[in-house]
Motif scaffolding. Structure first.
Motif, PDB file in Angstrom:
ATOM      1  N   SER A  25     -63.420  80.377  -7.115  1.00 12.99           N
ATOM      2  CA  SER A  25     -62.170  80.648  -6.400  1.00 12.99           C
ATOM      3  C   SER A  25     -61.406  81.830  -6.995  1.00 12.99           C
ATOM      4  O   SER A  25     -60.512  82.379  -6.363  1.00 12.99           O
ATOM      5  N   LYS A  26     -61.757  82.245  -8.211  1.00  9.52           N
ATOM      6  CA  LYS A  26     -61.114  83.399  -8.855  1.00  9.52           C
ATOM      7  C   LYS A  26     -61.557  84.717  -8.224  1.00  9.52           C
ATOM      8  O   LYS A  26     -60.918  85.746  -8.403  1.00  9.52           O
ATOM      9  N   GLN A  28     -61.242  86.242  -5.471  1.00  6.26           N
ATOM     10  CA  GLN A  28     -60.496  86.248  -4.219  1.00  6.26           C
ATOM     11  C   GLN A  28     -60.720  87.476  -3.353  1.00  6.26           C
ATOM     12  O   GLN A  28     -60.398  87.456  -2.169  1.00  6.26           O
ATOM     13  N   ASP A  29     -61.290  88.544  -3.902  1.00  2.53           N
ATOM     14  CA  ASP A  29     -61.581  89.733  -3.099  1.00  2.53           C
ATOM     15  C   ASP A  29     -63.034  89.779  -2.628  1.00  2.53           C
ATOM     16  O   ASP A  29     -63.456  90.770  -2.012  1.00  2.53           O
ATOM     17  N   GLU A  48     -63.631  75.157  -3.366  1.00  5.06           N
ATOM     18  CA  GLU A  48     -63.485  76.483  -3.974  1.00  5.06           C
ATOM     19  C   GLU A  48     -63.550  77.593  -2.927  1.00  5.06           C
ATOM     20  O   GLU A  48     -62.977  78.659  -3.101  1.00  5.06           O
ATOM     21  N   GLU A  51     -60.341  79.500  -1.362  1.00  3.10           N
ATOM     22  CA  GLU A  51     -59.656  80.633  -1.992  1.00  3.10           C
ATOM     23  C   GLU A  51     -60.387  81.953  -1.757  1.00  3.10           C
ATOM     24  O   GLU A  51     -60.048  82.964  -2.376  1.00  3.10           O
ATOM     25  N   LEU A  52     -61.386  81.937  -0.871  1.00  2.00           N
ATOM     26  CA  LEU A  52     -62.152  83.157  -0.577  1.00  2.00           C
ATOM     27  C   LEU A  52     -61.968  83.532   0.895  1.00  2.00           C
ATOM     28  O   LEU A  52     -62.871  83.366   1.717  1.00  2.00           O
ATOM     29  N   HIS A  54     -61.702  86.419   2.475  1.00  2.00           N
ATOM     30  CA  HIS A  54     -62.186  87.693   3.002  1.00  2.00           C
ATOM     31  C   HIS A  54     -63.693  87.731   3.247  1.00  2.00           C
ATOM     32  O   HIS A  54     -64.243  88.818   3.432  1.00  2.00           O
ATOM     33  N   LYS A  81     -61.721  81.600   8.000  1.00  2.00           N
ATOM     34  CA  LYS A  81     -62.631  82.687   7.629  1.00  2.00           C
ATOM     35  C   LYS A  81     -63.050  83.435   8.895  1.00  2.00           C
ATOM     36  O   LYS A  81     -64.169  83.312   9.379  1.00  2.00           O
TER      37      LYS A  81
END
Length: 179
Positions: A25-26, A28-29, A48, A51-52, A54, A81
């Motif tokens: 999840s970190k 994010q880009d 997780e 948090e994504l 894109h 999404k």
């Protein structure tokens, strides 16, 4: 994973990855993720993916049997999404004597419903007895390709006549289907 915050493309297809590392999840880009292998813990569970936002193109989510409840599935926020056009949802095959809660399976799949502009959907090894109604809803007006394979316990397939753009439909391995 937290050190790779600038990562935009992650392709793990064809690897023998057992589960995703903690902290996805970190990223994010992240714009492309070939596969997400659901782990058994919250830190690498399906939530997780929430948090994504894109992600583009296609995404495979496997080992969905590791999702414990619909809340966890809802946290993936698949309906947000909007840049995904192809989605693969895969459950691993049953172990001998394994029992699954059909209602939980249906609730999980219900919460994994993608956004309405999805073009291709693949569902493999779903273990419930009924598929959720969203699969055949007319709001999926861009869906051109639908594959439902290995849904051995499923005895009802939702009405698919409401998918106006559907050009190819594959139903395979429905051992119990009655309707």
């Amino acid at each position: 994973m937290q050190n790779l915050v600038n990562l935009r493309h992650l392709d793990t297809y064809g690897t023998s990855l057992e589960e995703m590392p903690k902290g996805m999840s970190k990223l994010q880009d992240l714009q492309f993720l070939s596969d997400y292998v659901v782990g058994k813990h919250e830190e690498n569970g399906v939530g997780e993916l929430g948090e994504l936002p894109h992600l583009h193109g296609s995404l495979r989510i496997s080992k969905l049997e590791n999702v414990k409840n619909s809340g966890e599935a809802s946290n993936a926020r698949m309906d947000e999404k909007i840049h995904l056009d192809t989605l693969y949802l895969r459950w691993s095959s049953f172990e001998e004597g394994e029992v699954c809660d059909s209602q939980t399976e249906k609730d999980v799949l219900d919460k994994l419903h993608p956004h309405k502009n999805l073009k291709k959907l693949f569902i493999f090894g779903y273990r419930g007895t009924m598929l959720p109604d969203w699969i055949g809803q007319s709001s999926y007006h861009n869906m051109t390709f639908l594959v439902l394979r290995g849904c051995r316990n499923c005895w009802v397939v939702p009405s698919l006549g409401q998918l106006p753009s559907l050009m190819e439909l594959k139903l395979e391995g429905f051992d119990m289907v009655k309707k």
